[in-house]
Enzyme design. Sequence first.
Site, short mmCIF file in Angstrom:
data_model
loop_
_atom_site.label_atom_id
_atom_site.label_comp_id
_atom_site.label_asym_id
_atom_site.label_seq_id
_atom_site.Cartn_x
_atom_site.Cartn_y
_atom_site.Cartn_z
N LYS A 107 0.81 -1.20 0.00
CA LYS A 107 0.00 0.00 0.00
C LYS A 107 0.85 1.25 0.00
CE LYS A 107 -3.14 -2.21 3.26
NZ LYS A 107 -3.51 -2.19 4.70
N GLU B 52 7.66 2.36 -6.09
CA GLU B 52 7.72 1.97 -4.68
C GLU B 52 7.84 3.21 -3.79
OE1 GLU B 52 7.37 0.17 -2.22
OE2 GLU B 52 8.00 -1.90 -2.50
N ASP C 151 14.58 -0.26 1.10
CA ASP C 151 15.26 -0.42 2.38
C ASP C 151 16.28 -1.56 2.24
OD1 ASP C 151 15.54 0.07 5.17
OD2 ASP C 151 14.09 -1.47 5.66
N VAL D 93 10.76 6.22 8.86
CA VAL D 93 9.94 7.36 8.47
C VAL D 93 8.50 6.95 8.15
CG1 VAL D 93 11.87 8.74 7.60
CG2 VAL D 93 10.72 7.15 6.05
N ASP E 235 3.69 3.81 6.45
CA ASP E 235 3.02 3.57 7.74
C ASP E 235 3.95 3.00 8.79
OD1 ASP E 235 3.32 0.93 6.51
OD2 ASP E 235 1.99 0.22 8.09
N ARG F 100 -0.24 6.94 7.41
CA ARG F 100 -0.17 7.00 5.94
C ARG F 100 -0.74 8.31 5.41
NH1 ARG F 100 1.22 1.87 3.94
NH2 ARG F 100 0.35 0.09 5.04
P1 IMP Z 1 12.68 -3.86 1.92
O1 IMP Z 1 12.32 -5.19 1.41
O2 IMP Z 1 13.42 -3.93 3.22
O3 IMP Z 1 13.39 -2.97 0.92
O4 IMP Z 1 11.31 -3.24 2.38
C1 IMP Z 1 10.70 -2.20 1.81
C2 IMP Z 1 9.37 -2.04 2.48
O5 IMP Z 1 9.53 -1.95 3.91
C3 IMP Z 1 8.74 -0.75 2.04
O6 IMP Z 1 7.93 -0.93 0.92
C4 IMP Z 1 7.99 -0.33 3.27
O7 IMP Z 1 6.71 -0.88 3.27
C5 IMP Z 1 8.76 -0.90 4.43
N1 IMP Z 1 9.67 0.10 5.02
C6 IMP Z 1 11.02 0.11 5.00
N2 IMP Z 1 11.53 1.18 5.64
C7 IMP Z 1 10.46 1.89 6.08
C8 IMP Z 1 10.31 3.14 6.80
O8 IMP Z 1 11.27 3.83 7.18
N3 IMP Z 1 9.03 3.51 7.05
C9 IMP Z 1 7.95 2.81 6.66
N4 IMP Z 1 8.03 1.66 5.97
C10 IMP Z 1 9.28 1.21 5.69
MG MG Z 2 5.58 -0.91 0.86
#
Ligand code: IMP
Ligand code: MG
Length: 180
Positions: free
Chosen positions: A42, A98, A102, A152, A158, A164
């Site tokens: 989302k 996206e 992260d 953040v 969220d 959100r």
């Molecule tokens: P990744 O697989 O670790 O790159 O995850 C990315 C997902 O984690 C994003 O689409 C977010 O939903 C969530 N996410 C990662 N960091 C944050 C943050 O600082 N705030 C909110 N959601 C985050």
């Molecule tokens: Mg996400």
Amino acid sequence: MTNDIKEVLLSEEQIAKVVKKIAEEISRDYKDKNPLIISVLKGSFVFMADLVRQIKIPCAIDFMSISSYGKGTKTSGEVKINKDLDTKIENRHLIVVEDILDSGLTLSYILDMFKARGPASVKLCTLLDKPDRRKIPVKIDYNGFTIPDEFVVGYGLDYDEKYRNLPYIGILKPEIYSAK
Ligand code: IMP
Ligand code: MG
């Protein structure tokens, strides 16, 4: 709600400016390509809505909804597809939108899945990049802001399905998530 925010990291004005800049780049790069712009729900819904309204070329949109198995502020990379795309993506030019990159685990999973379906091209557009936490290298084609390793919220992002609807991006007070 705003009491839980330690600091505004990116204001509405800063975000709007960057969104417009990315949209201009996409409009230039995808002229006559009718790209399919895919929002990964989302978190990216606000960014997606603002972005497509600044794109000046014909394009189609679609949504995919996933949930990560990770809890709290970290992801495991294993994702569950809640809603797949409606569109056949074979031979289409895809732009995956996206909210934040992260660890890269979620995105690399999704990108591999899309690539296996035979699109003409796949590019990644993310509003925020948190490079300090990357576990898997992911190439970003359009990036809004590179941010420090802070959790953040706002502008679609969220914590526990909250915040959100904040119009800006703020750093969440650590005591909000460390208390759980
Ligand atoms: P990744 O697989 O670790 O790159 O995850 C990315 C997902 O984690 C994003 O689409 C977010 O939903 C969530 N996410 C990662 N960091 C944050 C943050 O600082 N705030 C909110 N959601 C985050
Ligand atoms: Mg996400």
